[in-house]
Write a protein that holds these residues in place. Structure first.
Motif, short mmCIF file in Angstrom:
data_model
loop_
_atom_site.label_atom_id
_atom_site.label_comp_id
_atom_site.label_asym_id
_atom_site.label_seq_id
_atom_site.Cartn_x
_atom_site.Cartn_y
_atom_site.Cartn_z
N GLU A 201 0.87 -1.19 0.00
CA GLU A 201 0.00 0.00 0.00
C GLU A 201 0.90 1.23 0.00
O GLU A 201 1.59 1.51 0.97
CB GLU A 201 -0.91 -0.02 1.24
N ARG A 202 0.88 1.94 -1.10
CA ARG A 202 1.84 3.03 -1.29
C ARG A 202 1.58 4.25 -0.42
O ARG A 202 0.46 4.71 -0.31
CB ARG A 202 1.82 3.49 -2.74
N PHE A 208 6.09 2.04 0.97
CA PHE A 208 4.79 1.36 1.07
C PHE A 208 4.64 0.72 2.44
O PHE A 208 5.62 0.55 3.16
CB PHE A 208 4.65 0.30 -0.02
N SER A 255 -1.71 -3.56 -4.86
CA SER A 255 -2.45 -3.18 -3.65
C SER A 255 -3.69 -4.06 -3.46
O SER A 255 -4.08 -4.81 -4.34
CB SER A 255 -2.90 -1.73 -3.79
N ARG A 282 -4.77 0.98 4.27
CA ARG A 282 -3.90 1.69 3.33
C ARG A 282 -3.83 3.15 3.72
O ARG A 282 -4.78 3.64 4.39
CB ARG A 282 -4.41 1.54 1.89
N ARG A 286 -2.05 9.26 -0.80
CA ARG A 286 -0.80 8.83 -1.39
C ARG A 286 -0.08 10.07 -1.91
O ARG A 286 -0.60 10.77 -2.78
CB ARG A 286 -1.09 7.87 -2.54
#
Ligand code: CTP
Length: 401
Positions: A201-202, A208, A255, A282, A286
């Motif tokens: 999950e960035r 991540f 993801s 997440r 981002r």
């Protein structure tokens, strides 16, 4: 491997589809078969012996003698008696006619006339040649000998015409060969889906949130399901592993959201195994550029990811079998049973991180299975491939008769 030790004599004749036979050889060899290739004189106009000798790892023959000076005689009787199966793909109209008329003016035909094993043929020719009464009559003769005809497909032909005559796809021919040797594979013709690996999950372009899952258990399951005859979609997060099995198709995602999307596109699969270690959260945002260091504390806001297993469990179709995993750092029996209910699954596989040799990364695992009817069963420490086999055996029992 599905075709381990099976001796297959592949005859390739003069057709534009001869190139497809190269893919077929590769799949057969990958599945463990010992493949010898015979080219008809006409085939050499389309493909080279080198392609086939490289892929089959054996010399390819097309004439009665391979070296006239040295007096090397290619003995068609030895080759014919060696084979467990003779497959002719593609079969041209010309070779078909000669087979029907029991002619033997080349090595391929002489070998064909000498085999005592089953024969499968995959005709490939132009539509009108295929529909010609002479071709139909010749195919009927081959059928009357007990040979299997792998019907050509309909579609665009090399001539530009549309119609029937195109050789079946190599994967379909491969499947027919597997079915021939294993007519009773328990998952034959079924579709299965497996999730595997971690999700990433960035946070920003270089960072991540992830976990230590390596995907080994999921990959082993995909292989076992395919070895049992299922056509498997393997949806995996970022892992180092590769998969080469003719019945496994791999989709690589990053993801949880991507994984869910890939899984939903195969929602019709009768068997679903959720072996992925999906990140539960997440980052809410981002960053488009790399986050910079500062002297202050950094608080990350996380939002929940969808639960892929629960999503598929909520929309399950009658007859589907859904299997989940529970990886727990403490005992875990209660959690495993709770996941069975909450995600609407048929079977939960618990691996406890407390157990030596179980869980992430390693090549072994020790599992306990939990069913909806409150049964449970514990298995010993085994290689992940054997664990996968145990799970597949239970999946087979859960499928509707
Ligand atoms: N799973 C999933 N999607 C998620 C989380 C989990 O499909 N977002 C699946 C896993 O593949 C596994 C099962 O659900 O088959 C259980 O995963 P686990 O992480 O143990 O369960 P969680 O529901 O996340 O519960 P918790 O983290 O609270 O133990």
């Amino acid at each position: 491997m599905m075709l381990e030790g099976k001796r297959i004599l592949l005859g390739v004749t003069g057709s534009i589809a001869a190139y497809k036979a190269a893919y077929l050889v590769r799949e057969l060899v990958r599945a463990g078969a010992d493949v010898r290739v015979l080219l008809s004189p006409g085939a050499r106009e389309f493909v080279t012996p080198l392609t086939f000798s490289t892929l089959s790892k054996h010399p390819v023959v097309s004439d009665f003698t391979s070296d006239r000076e040295a007096g090397i005689w290619n003995n068609h009787v030895d080759m014919a008696l060696w084979a467990d199966l003779m497959l002719i793909a593609p079969l041209s109209a010309n070779t078909l006619a000669k087979m029907a008329a029991a002619q033997s003016d080349n090595l391929l035909l002489a070998t064909y006339m000498s085999v005592r094993c089953p024969v499968m043929v995959a005709p490939a020719m132009d539509h009108d040649m295929y529909m010609h009464p002479g071709t139909r009559a010749n195919l009927d003769i081959l059928r009357s000998y007990g040979h299997t005809i792998l019907e050509p497909a309909e579609g665009e032909l090399a001539s530009g015409l549309y119609g029937k005559g195109r050789m079946g796809e190599p994967e379909d021919i491969f499947r027919a060969v597997v079915d021939h040797f294993h007519p009773r594979l328990p998952l034959r013709g079924m579709q299965a889906l497996v999730t595997a690996g971690p999700t990433f999950e960035r946070l920003d372009p270089v960072r991540f949130i992830g976990n230590f899952s390596t995907g080994k258990m999921g990959f082993a399951l995909a292989r076992s399901l395919a070895d049992a005859g299922a056509e498997v979609q393997l949806v995996t997060g970022p892992v180092q592993l590769t998969m080469s099995h003719p019945l496994v198709q791999v989709t690589r995602v990053e993801s949880a959201l991507e994984m869910l999307q890939a899984v939903q596109s195969h929602a019709q699969a009768q068997i679903m195994v959720f072996a992925a270690a999906v990140a539960d959260y997440r980052p809410a945002k981002r960053a488009e550029v790399k986050m910079k260091r500062s002297a202050d504390d950094l608080n990350l806001q996380l939002v929940p990811n969808p639960d892929i297993a629960a999503t598929m469990g909520a929309s399950r179709q009658p007859g589907q079998v859904l299997v989940g995993f529970a990886l727990e750092t403490d005992g875990g029996e209660e959690q495993a049973r709770a996941k069975l209910e909450r995600k609407n699954l048929d079977l939960v596989v618990l691996n406890s991180l407390q157990e030596e040799g179980a869980g992430f990364g390693g090549d072994t695992n020790k599992i306990t299975l939990f069913w909806r009817d409150n049964r449970s069963a514990s298995f010993g420490l085994k290689p992940k491939s054997a664990v996968a086999q145990d799970i597949v055996n239970e999946i087979v029992k859960l499928l509707p008769a």
